[in-house]
Write an enzyme that holds these catalytic residues in place. Structure first.
Site, PDB file in Angstrom:
ATOM      1  N   GLU A  88     -19.979  -5.284   9.764  1.00 52.86           N
ATOM      2  CA  GLU A  88     -20.963  -4.513  10.531  1.00 52.86           C
ATOM      3  C   GLU A  88     -22.044  -5.397  11.133  1.00 52.86           C
ATOM      4  O   GLU A  88     -22.490  -5.167  12.262  1.00 52.86           O
ATOM      5  CB  GLU A  88     -21.589  -3.426   9.638  1.00 52.86           C
ATOM      6  CG  GLU A  88     -20.671  -2.254   9.315  1.00 52.86           C
ATOM      7  CD  GLU A  88     -19.624  -2.544   8.250  1.00 52.86           C
ATOM      8  OE1 GLU A  88     -19.699  -3.629   7.629  1.00 52.86           O
ATOM      9  OE2 GLU A  88     -18.734  -1.707   8.043  1.00 52.86           O
TER      10      GLU A  88
ATOM     11  N   ARG B 293     -26.020  -1.809   6.368  1.00 60.64           N
ATOM     12  CA  ARG B 293     -25.795  -3.234   6.113  1.00 60.64           C
ATOM     13  C   ARG B 293     -26.276  -4.094   7.276  1.00 60.64           C
ATOM     14  O   ARG B 293     -26.630  -5.250   7.104  1.00 60.64           O
ATOM     15  CB  ARG B 293     -24.303  -3.454   5.879  1.00 60.64           C
ATOM     16  CG  ARG B 293     -23.985  -4.883   5.706  1.00 60.64           C
ATOM     17  CD  ARG B 293     -22.667  -5.082   5.061  1.00 60.64           C
ATOM     18  NE  ARG B 293     -22.663  -4.627   3.698  1.00 60.64           N
ATOM     19  CZ  ARG B 293     -21.581  -4.598   2.935  1.00 60.64           C
ATOM     20  NH1 ARG B 293     -20.434  -4.981   3.423  1.00 60.64           N
ATOM     21  NH2 ARG B 293     -21.648  -4.195   1.699  1.00 60.64           N
TER      22      ARG B 293
ATOM     23  N   LYS C 219       0.860  -1.173   0.000  1.00 60.45           N
ATOM     24  CA  LYS C 219       0.000   0.000   0.000  1.00 60.45           C
ATOM     25  C   LYS C 219       0.904   1.233   0.000  1.00 60.45           C
ATOM     26  O   LYS C 219       1.774   1.347   0.859  1.00 60.45           O
ATOM     27  CB  LYS C 219      -0.844  -0.028   1.277  1.00 60.45           C
ATOM     28  CG  LYS C 219      -2.253   0.382   1.063  1.00 60.45           C
ATOM     29  CD  LYS C 219      -3.127   0.010   2.230  1.00 60.45           C
ATOM     30  CE  LYS C 219      -4.509   0.605   1.995  1.00 60.45           C
ATOM     31  NZ  LYS C 219      -5.519   0.087   2.858  1.00 60.45           N
TER      32      LYS C 219
END
Ligand SMILES: Cc1ncc(C[n+]2csc(CCOP(=O)(O)OP(=O)(O)O)c2C)c(N)n1
Length: 662
Positions: free
Chosen positions: A388, A416, A301
């Site tokens: 979640e 969600r 990254k």
């Protein structure tokens, strides 16, 4: 000197470049990303990590016929640069510019839009199934990060792939980071795969095999062996005897079966995701596979920008920065704190006094502010990954055992977990506290990230207590008050800077369902206007009241505090006393706070006209600033004043000078 990047007007042009030109192209793309994002902000680290991968994908496949499905799709900037959008790239995430995510309406090369994590494998599998059904032969390639594997939906899809199609290419882009460091058993497992010498040896064999073969032969050689999968192919071409390293059934033979193979997918990896020739050859091989395959890439990254490599979390999604140093622009002295920091610091204080409190985040320790708790009291902090639904049910479980969990989840991502809120928390009336950050606009991100629906989706559920603080001091009061409740309690507050008011040493216990009257009618003025401004929109209500007062109206201003239970008495009283009622909210009008007020007044037989200020029934696009969108959609003082006056047949000139309210 002209750049190769400028010559790539469409993906086909990537195919015309030589190997060394492609490497040059990769450098140019990195430079473009680093300079444009220094001004606009955005997902720098993730995009720097997929430069070679994206070039290789466009080299080997043909979009829009072939389908690239990106998980979250925050890493599609390189794809945008290579698919005819580079001239608009400098305006990415700004008003009228490119969206920061894949968007079907933006380009035919964006076959699937996203912004929430974990959807790509399911969507790609749906596309592959549709392709098989209609008998066409395009390739479907799903690019998902290691953190996508902390999400349940990804596993629901993985479970289903081998039963559904024979042609599916998954690319696991493993950089070991979510936004923060990736967490959990899957992350450990991937690490085991990466570091296991046996698998590394297999991958190295594959790599040297690929490199030795003349161009074009690789695919042919491997294609007819592919039904046995990569390891079978390797064995068959005699590169090495896998022997006891890989069992006939695809198990790894070192006590850790390859999870993808167990699920019926061929696993290839781990391989260097920055080695462009290797990536191209590997994808050429994958293209010929007639068995679902997962290619495990290792990427960094932030590759190519030291500051981003050093601080992957900060540069996952960054604001503007100095290209030379990577430093963010300094905060203005005396600037108000962010709501998320107030939330995190308050959690630490509350946890110190109450042993039952714990904080739960779904992979967002910085964004939610819970990093303060992680640092101060790590034993009271849980990061459950991008999960979640699990976070909410996990909280419900803890609540049944006498704990008082605080789930800090953005308004948009909490959508969600709606069934879990309903079925696990509300139905059982469990004392879980929800701190919903980003309730309101997330301007640069756009429709996937705006939090404009939570009042509507929560206020219909029994047992819910739902609040919205007008400023950071009231946020602390509400968190404190929530810790005294034995019911599901939700607090919504916006992204970014708070109002800049002092925070009391001792928070106040608020009366549930009681609004705050900030300013009552004065009995002076021609018409009475009651303005109810929810949350920080109370500032807008106060400014509109000042403006209306200057024009001869008698205004009351109320801070509703609660969207459920609504303060029936206060709404009814002002509803009857006023000539016009105004509700102002940073939420969709349909089903929102204003709707709740209309329902209540209707039940009480109050027929006073209600002017509702909020977001219309459409998905709101991205823009440079929140204010621009508010102006466009009429969430302004001017529009509020004009709408009130229109109730009396009066018009407002745009030149009306606004009265400033302290
Ligand atoms: C449902 C949901 N929860 C949280 C987020 C916030 N989020 C955006 S990207 C990200 C991490 C993604 O990590 P990974 O998939 O490994 O990709 P990387 O950025 O490392 O390339 C998270 C948690 C989200 N987009 N969607």
């Amino acid at each position: 000197m002209s750049r190769y990047l400028d010559m790539v007007a469409e993906p086909a042009h990537v195919k015309n470049l030589t190997a060394s030109q492609l490497l040059q192209l990769a450098d140019e793309i990195r430079h473009e990303l680093i300079t444009v994002l220094a001004r606009n902000g955005g997902h720098l680290g993730p995009n720097l990590g997929v430069v070679e991968l994206t070039i290789a994908l466009h080299r080997v496949f043909n979009t829009p016929r072939d389908k690239f499905v990106w998980d979250v799709s925050h890493q599609v900037y390189v794809h945008k640069l290579l698919t005819g959008r580079k001239d608009r790239f400098n305006a990415i995430r700004t008003t009228g510019g490119l969206n920061g995510f894949a968007l079907r309406t933006e380009s035919p090369h964006d076959c699937y839009g996203a912004g929430h994590a974990g959807t790509a494998l399911s969507a790609a599998l749906g596309m592959a199934a549709a392709r098989d059904k209609r008998g066409s032969d395009e390739h479907v390639i799903c690019i998902f990060g290691d953190a996508a594997l902390t999400n349940g939906i990804s596993f629901e899809a993985l479970n289903n792939i081998a039963h559904t199609t024979k042609r599916f290419i998954g690319i696991l882009n493993d950089n070991e980071w979510s936004i923060a460091k990736n967490v959990g058993a899957i992350s450990n497992y991937l690490n085991k795969l990466i570091t296991n010498p046996r698998y590394n040896k297999l991958a190295r064999d594959f790599e040297s095999f690929v490199r030795r073969l003349p161009k074009g032969e690789l695919a042919l050689k491997l294609a007819h062996k592919a039904e046995g999968g990569f390891k079978g192919a390797i064995t068959d071409v005699g590169l090495r005897q896998t022997g006891s390293l890989v069992d006939a059934d695809g198990r790894g033979g070192y006590g850790s079966p390859i999870i993808f193979e167990e699920m019926g997918l061929r696993y290839l990896g781990p391989i260097d995701g920055h080695d462009l020739p290797l990536l191209i050859s590997t994808l050429e091989f994958a293209r010929t596979c007639d068995h679902p395959i997962v290619i495990h890439l290792l990427t960094q990254k932030g590759k190519g920008f030291d500051a981003a490599l050093k601080s992957p979390e900060k540069f996952h999604g960054t604001g503007p920065y100095d290209v030379a140093t990577g430093d963010s622009l300094p905060a203005k002295p005396g600037a108000p704190p962010n709501y998320q920091d107030v939330m995190g610091q308050t959690m630490v204080k509350l946890c110190r006094k109450d042993n039952t409190l714990v904080g739960i985040t779904a992979a967002m320790p910085s964004g939610t502010g819970l990093k303060h708790l992680e640092k101060a009291m790590p034993d009271r902090y849980y990061d459950v990954g991008i999960a979640e639904e699990h976070a909410v049910i996990f909280a419900a479980g803890m609540a049944t055992m006498g704990f008082h969990p605080v789930c800090a989840i953005y308004s948009t991502f909490l959508q969600r977990a709606y069934d879990c809120i309903h079925h696990d928390v509300c139905l059982q009336d469990l004392p879980v506290i929800f701190c919903m950050d980003r309730a309101g606009l997330s301007a640069n991100d756009g429709p996937t990230h705006h939090g404009l629906f939570d009042i509507a989706y929560l206020r219909c559920l029994p047992h819910v207590i739902a609040m919205a603080p007008k400023d950071e001091d009231e946020l602390v009061d509400m968190m404190f008050t929530a810790t005294h409740q034995r019911h599901p309690t939700f607090i919504r507050y916006p992204r970014g800077a708070a109002e800049g008011v002092p925070i009391k040493d001792q928070p106040k216990l608020l009366e549930i369902g009681k609004a705050e009257v900030i300013q009552n009618f004065s009995s002076n003025g021609r018409h009475k206007i009651a303005l109810f401004g929810l949350g920080p929109m109370n500032t807008l209500a106060r400014k509109a009241a000042a403006q209306l007062a200057a024009e001869g109206f008698d205004c009351a201003v109320i801070n509703p505090r609660f969207t459920k239970p609504l303060d029936a008495g206060t709404h009814e009283f002002f509803g009857k006393a006023a000539d016009v009622i105004v509700t102002v909210e940073d939420h969709a009008l349909m089903g929102g706070y204003g709707s709740a007020v209309l329902e209540l007044l209707s039940e009480k037989g109050v027929t006073t006209p209600v002017v509702r200020i909020g977001w219309p029934d459409q998905f709101i696009e991205h823009a440079s600033t929140q204010d621009e969108l508010r102006r466009k959609y009429g969430l302004t003082v001017e529009n509020t004043v004009a709408k009130v006056k229109a109730q009396f047949g009066e018009t407002t000139t745009l030149a009306t000078k606004l009265i400033e309210v302290a």
